[in-house]
Enzyme design. Structure first.
Site, mmCIF file in Angstrom:
data_model
loop_
_atom_site.group_PDB
_atom_site.id
_atom_site.type_symbol
_atom_site.label_atom_id
_atom_site.label_comp_id
_atom_site.label_asym_id
_atom_site.label_seq_id
_atom_site.Cartn_x
_atom_site.Cartn_y
_atom_site.Cartn_z
ATOM 1 C CG ASP A 1 22.926 -24.920 10.467
ATOM 2 O OD1 ASP A 1 22.715 -23.771 10.909
ATOM 3 O OD2 ASP A 1 22.319 -25.929 10.867
ATOM 4 C CG ASP B 1 28.533 -31.574 4.580
ATOM 5 O OD1 ASP B 1 29.649 -31.803 5.096
ATOM 6 O OD2 ASP B 1 28.146 -32.131 3.546
ATOM 7 C CG ASP C 1 23.181 -16.589 16.025
ATOM 8 O OD1 ASP C 1 22.681 -16.660 17.159
ATOM 9 O OD2 ASP C 1 22.670 -15.935 15.107
ATOM 10 C CB CYS D 1 17.716 -14.306 19.389
ATOM 11 S SG CYS D 1 16.979 -15.881 18.945
#
EC number: 2.1.1.144
Length: 388
Positions: A249, A273, A289, A342
């Site tokens: 992330d 990282d 995502d 989403c």
């Protein structure tokens, strides 16, 4: 607290939110100052606040004023409760309705107000959802169901349902995913139960699980969850693959809970990282995502519907293009790149895939899938690309 006192507390919190304070901060500050409130009181007040956020415009119109008081009057009317029964002025309840407030104006005549749809975003939502626009917007006015994912490394769905029942939590299977159970009673007990503590179940929306079910993990030796966050999809992939799982992330702090969650689930995950991911070689499957508007989950986070702006949406789309570009660099020849959001907006979904393919040769588009709240869970989008 009496039911009326809970309504008054919600009114006070809604006024703070209306003045610009984030909802979670307003709720936390109220709870810290309301030491008299028990856990059931805090839950009831929170439910009132979130119900009003879902119907921010329509409740104000039905209640006669864009205030906490007006919104609670309108909310109660919209759910079939006579506000006069709770606005009594007794026991810390709100003051009785005045003559103007006692008049019910009925449902708002303005279509977008009645649907609690931001006016500036309506054209994009209508284009994206087509004939499902109105039913989806009505669905977003209601509370979202609560789902868990059964970790099949620890047990099967039937066993999980039995264990949950022993803990006083009722559940039923979801049609969206074979690992999804909808919690139909006492969902708030979940985190205190052994089935959760032992990693048999994890909170995860059913549509999120359905998206993960569609990922081609079976023959992938190395898998990277590029925007892992808390790692829900990373852990959901684990039972279906013998490949090595890697999580990354851009803000590593978002993955802070992932090692503990992975240990509870019996899963091994290697964390990276931004400084270390470049030396990890290529992966057979990369899941991106991406950060998005969250429009598919506005039932759970209704405040986001009202705080999203056009400039913020454009910034998110630029970020999504960047995420796709960067994630693609980690895909091995013949490997797959899965892009998910989403969001229910074409501009964050199909349009981003079209832009990526226009800018990058050597990729073919396979499956594209959409879910919206009418399917039973949150709104999600998934596209799977193959590197030639």
């Amino acid at each position: 607290m009496t039911p009326g006192a809970r309504v008054q507390a919600a009114i006070d919190i809604l006024d703070v939110i209306g003045a610009g304070q984030p909802a979670e901060k307003a709720l936390t500050n109220w709870a810290r100052g309301a030491r008299f409130a028990g856990s059931k009181d805090r839950a009831a007040v929170r439910d009132h606040v979130f119900a009003a956020l879902r119907r921010w415009c329509s409740a104000a119109a039905r209640g006669g004023a864009p205030t906490g008081r007006g919104r609670m009057i309108g909310l109660l009317r919209g759910t079939g409760t006579d506000p006069a029964s709770l606005f009594t002025g007794q026991g810390h309840a709100p003051a009785p309705l005045d003559a103007a407030e006692a008049l019910d104006p009925g449902m708002p005549a303005d279509r977008l107000v009645a649907l609690d749809c931001p006016e500036w975003l309506a054209p994009s939502l209508e284009t994206s959802l087509e004939h499902r626009f109105e039913p989806v917007m009505k669905c977003l006015q209601e509370r979202a169901p609560v789902f868990v994912r059964v970790n099949t490394l620890r047990g099967d769905p039937r066993e999980a349902a039995r264990r949950l029942a022993e803990e006083g939590i009722e559940s039923r299977p979801s049609a969206l995913s074979p690992t999804a159970l909808e919690l139909t009673a006492n969902a708030r007990r979940l985190r205190q139960g052994q089935s959760f503590a032992e990693g048999l179940v994890e909170l995860q929306d059913a549509a999120s699980q359905a998206v993960t079910d569609l990922l081609p993990v079976e023959n992938a030796r190395r898998i990277l969850d590029y925007c892992a966050g808390g790692g829900g999809k990373t852990l959901a992939m684990a039972p279906r693959t013998g490949g090595a799982l890697h999580a990354h992330d851009i803000a590593p702090a978002r993955m802070a809970d992932l090692p503990e969650r992975a240990a509870r689930a019996g899963v091994e995950v290697t964390l990276h990282d931004p400084r270390s991911i470049g030396g990890q070689g290529r992966f057979d499957l990369v899941l991106a995502d991406a950060p998005c508007s969250g429009s598919g989950s506005w039932r759970r986070a209704p405040e986001a519907k009202w705080t999203l702006t056009e400039s913020r949406l454009r910034a998110l789309e630029a970020m999504q293009d960047e995420v796709l570009h960067d994630a693609a660099a980690h895909v091995a020849s013949g490997g797959r790149l899965a892009y998910a959001t989403c969001s229910m907006l074409r501009s964050e979904n199909e349009d981003r895939i079209d832009t990526f393919l226009e800018r990058n040769g050597g990729w073919t588009l396979g499956k594209q899938v959409r879910f919206d709240p009418l399917d039973g869970g949150d709104g999600f989008f998934l596209a799977i690309l193959t590197k030639c």
